[in-house]
Design a protein around this motif. Structure first.
Motif, PDB file in Angstrom:
ATOM      1  N   TRP A  68      -6.896  47.939 117.891  1.00 43.49           N
ATOM      2  CA  TRP A  68      -5.755  48.548 117.199  1.00 43.49           C
ATOM      3  C   TRP A  68      -4.532  47.654 117.320  1.00 43.49           C
ATOM      4  CZ3 TRP A  68      -1.012  50.092 119.161  1.00 43.49           C
ATOM      5  CH2 TRP A  68      -0.217  50.871 118.308  1.00 43.49           C
ATOM      6  N   SER A  69      -4.343  47.044 118.487  1.00 44.28           N
ATOM      7  CA  SER A  69      -3.198  46.155 118.704  1.00 44.28           C
ATOM      8  C   SER A  69      -3.258  44.952 117.760  1.00 44.28           C
ATOM      9  CB  SER A  69      -3.172  45.672 120.163  1.00 44.28           C
ATOM     10  OG  SER A  69      -3.030  46.759 121.060  1.00 44.28           O
ATOM     11  N   VAL A  70      -4.468  44.417 117.562  1.00 49.13           N
ATOM     12  CA  VAL A  70      -4.617  43.282 116.649  1.00 49.13           C
ATOM     13  C   VAL A  70      -4.257  43.685 115.221  1.00 49.13           C
ATOM     14  CG1 VAL A  70      -6.305  41.710 115.600  1.00 49.13           C
ATOM     15  CG2 VAL A  70      -6.329  42.091 118.069  1.00 49.13           C
ATOM     16  N   THR A  71      -4.653  44.898 114.821  1.00 52.80           N
ATOM     17  CA  THR A  71      -4.326  45.356 113.459  1.00 52.80           C
ATOM     18  C   THR A  71      -2.831  45.545 113.265  1.00 52.80           C
ATOM     19  OG1 THR A  71      -4.556  47.724 113.994  1.00 52.80           O
ATOM     20  CG2 THR A  71      -6.551  46.541 113.295  1.00 52.80           C
ATOM     21  N   LYS A  72      -2.095  45.698 114.358  1.00 47.84           N
ATOM     22  CA  LYS A  72      -0.643  45.869 114.280  1.00 47.84           C
ATOM     23  C   LYS A  72       0.105  44.551 114.453  1.00 47.84           C
ATOM     24  CE  LYS A  72      -1.200  50.205 113.627  1.00 47.84           C
ATOM     25  NZ  LYS A  72      -1.003  50.768 112.272  1.00 47.84           N
ATOM     26  N   GLY A  73      -0.642  43.452 114.516  1.00 51.56           N
ATOM     27  CA  GLY A  73       0.007  42.147 114.583  1.00 51.56           C
ATOM     28  C   GLY A  73       0.168  41.577 115.967  1.00 51.56           C
ATOM     29  N   LEU A  74      -0.299  42.276 116.996  1.00 55.07           N
ATOM     30  CA  LEU A  74      -0.204  41.751 118.347  1.00 55.07           C
ATOM     31  C   LEU A  74      -1.270  40.680 118.571  1.00 55.07           C
ATOM     32  CD1 LEU A  74       1.344  44.522 118.536  1.00 55.07           C
ATOM     33  CD2 LEU A  74       0.687  44.546 120.946  1.00 55.07           C
ATOM     34  N   VAL A  75      -1.001  39.769 119.470  1.00 53.39           N
ATOM     35  CA  VAL A  75      -1.875  38.623 119.713  1.00 53.39           C
ATOM     36  C   VAL A  75      -2.512  38.749 121.091  1.00 53.39           C
ATOM     37  CG1 VAL A  75      -1.993  36.105 119.958  1.00 53.39           C
ATOM     38  CG2 VAL A  75      -0.479  37.138 118.247  1.00 53.39           C
ATOM     39  N   PRO A  76      -3.865  38.637 121.166  1.00 54.41           N
ATOM     40  CA  PRO A  76      -4.544  38.714 122.467  1.00 54.41           C
ATOM     41  C   PRO A  76      -4.037  37.654 123.445  1.00 54.41           C
ATOM     42  CG  PRO A  76      -6.132  38.841 120.671  1.00 54.41           C
ATOM     43  CD  PRO A  76      -4.816  38.490 120.052  1.00 54.41           C
ATOM     44  N   PHE A  77      -3.855  38.077 124.691  1.00 54.27           N
ATOM     45  CA  PHE A  77      -3.453  37.241 125.814  1.00 54.27           C
ATOM     46  C   PHE A  77      -1.985  36.823 125.763  1.00 54.27           C
ATOM     47  CE2 PHE A  77      -8.023  36.535 125.249  1.00 54.27           C
ATOM     48  CZ  PHE A  77      -8.473  36.990 126.482  1.00 54.27           C
ATOM     49  N   ARG A  78      -1.361  36.910 124.590  1.00 54.28           N
ATOM     50  CA  ARG A  78       0.083  36.670 124.538  1.00 54.28           C
ATOM     51  C   ARG A  78       0.838  37.979 124.644  1.00 54.28           C
ATOM     52  NH1 ARG A  78       2.840  35.109 118.967  1.00 54.28           N
ATOM     53  NH2 ARG A  78       2.801  37.410 118.867  1.00 54.28           N
ATOM     54  N   ASP A  79       0.349  39.001 123.918  1.00 56.56           N
ATOM     55  CA  ASP A  79       1.020  40.302 123.907  1.00 56.56           C
ATOM     56  C   ASP A  79       0.287  41.357 124.729  1.00 56.56           C
ATOM     57  OD1 ASP A  79       2.928  39.248 122.109  1.00 56.56           O
ATOM     58  OD2 ASP A  79       1.578  39.631 120.432  1.00 56.56           O
ATOM     59  N   PHE A  80      -0.996  41.142 124.992  1.00 58.19           N
ATOM     60  CA  PHE A  80      -1.758  42.056 125.854  1.00 58.19           C
ATOM     61  C   PHE A  80      -2.898  41.281 126.491  1.00 58.19           C
ATOM     62  CE2 PHE A  80      -3.687  42.381 121.629  1.00 58.19           C
ATOM     63  CZ  PHE A  80      -5.037  42.249 121.903  1.00 58.19           C
TER      64      PHE A  80
END
Length: 263
Positions: A68-80
């Motif tokens: 869900w975070s990726v679909t909202k524009g968040l980036v793995p390991f940078r934002d979560f």
């Protein structure tokens, strides 16, 4: 414009299909593949239903949140952060984009992914004219182990199942490619095999311990099938091209999103 182009091209495609001539051996192979497909799909769906509609677990909730975070524009390991590699996040994001969250419909993606991997394995073994009894034994043995609730926290949305799905899809593509008569089809099937085997490792890194020996065994298999070393070289070139594409795409993503150092 695109719809009009497709409509104009459709009669030519239909006419070409009508001109295809199947030998008796081709028809028997097609029949075996269809029967294997139907039985595999029915058995898998009957057994997989409880894993598609069961309550969620903490691990699945975590994977779902990362998707869900990726679909909202968040980036793995940078934002979560999570201990799993990128394909877990991207697979959950794709599941949510296609099927949505309501009614746990996103789980259909993972059930279909697992089922399609078993289906393609059954088809590839049938097309390679492996004995029907051996094909059934291999496919159903994997199926029964896979759908055992003790092997999952809640559903097929776990790193092991996602990695296994990509692994079986990759191996099946290589099997299908080995029987291709045209060089282009052989190269394409092996290229896709390399891409999917890479996805398996990027779903859970320990799959590398399975993927590398598998790749070497398939390389030796192609060495045994002449002429000379040409087929083995083409297999290696095509599969490694697929791997290189996946790794370069991941590296590009990490650089563009400025998440390389965090990863």
């Amino acid at each position: 414009m695109r719809v009009g182009s497709l409509r104009r091209a459709l009669p030519a495609v239909i006419d070409r299909l009508r001109r295809v001539r199947f030998t008796a051996d081709d028809r028997r192979t097609l029949l075996r593949a269809l029967v294997a497909s139907a039985i595999t799909l029915w058995v898998f769906w009957v057994l997989a239903g409880r894993l598609t509609f069961s309550p969620t677990s903490s691990d699945e909730d975590s994977f779902l949140w990362t998707g869900w975070s990726v679909t909202k524009g968040l980036v793995p390991f940078r934002d979560f952060h999570d201990f799993k590699p990128h394909m877990i996040f991207f697979s959950n994001a794709l599941a949510l984009e296609i099927f949505g969250l309501a009614g746990q419909r996103y789980r259909l993606f993972f059930t279909l992914l697992a089922g399609s991997s078993l289906l393609l394995l059954a088809i590839s073994l049938s097309v390679r004219k492996v004995h029907a009894g051996i094909t059934a034994a291999v496919v159903f043995f994997i199926c029964f182990l896979w759908v055992d609730p003790g092997s999952h926290d809640s559903s097929f949305d776990d790193a092991e199942s996602i990695g296994m799905s990509y692994y079986l899809l990759g191996v099946s593509c290589v099997f299908l490619g080995r029987g291709a008569r045209a060089a282009a089809r052989f190269s394409l099937a092996n290229f896709l095999g390399g891409v999917l085997l890479s996805f398996a490792v990027l779903s859970k890194e320990p799959f590398a311990l399975c993927v590398l020996p598998t790749w070497l065994c398939l390389l030796a298999w192609n060495f045994a099938d002449g002429p000379g070393r040409a087929k083995a070289k083409q297999y290696a070139k095509s599969t490694l091209t697929g791997v290189a594409l996946v790794l370069s795409s991941l590296l590009g993503y990490l650089l563009v999103t400025r998440s390389l150092m965090a990863y």
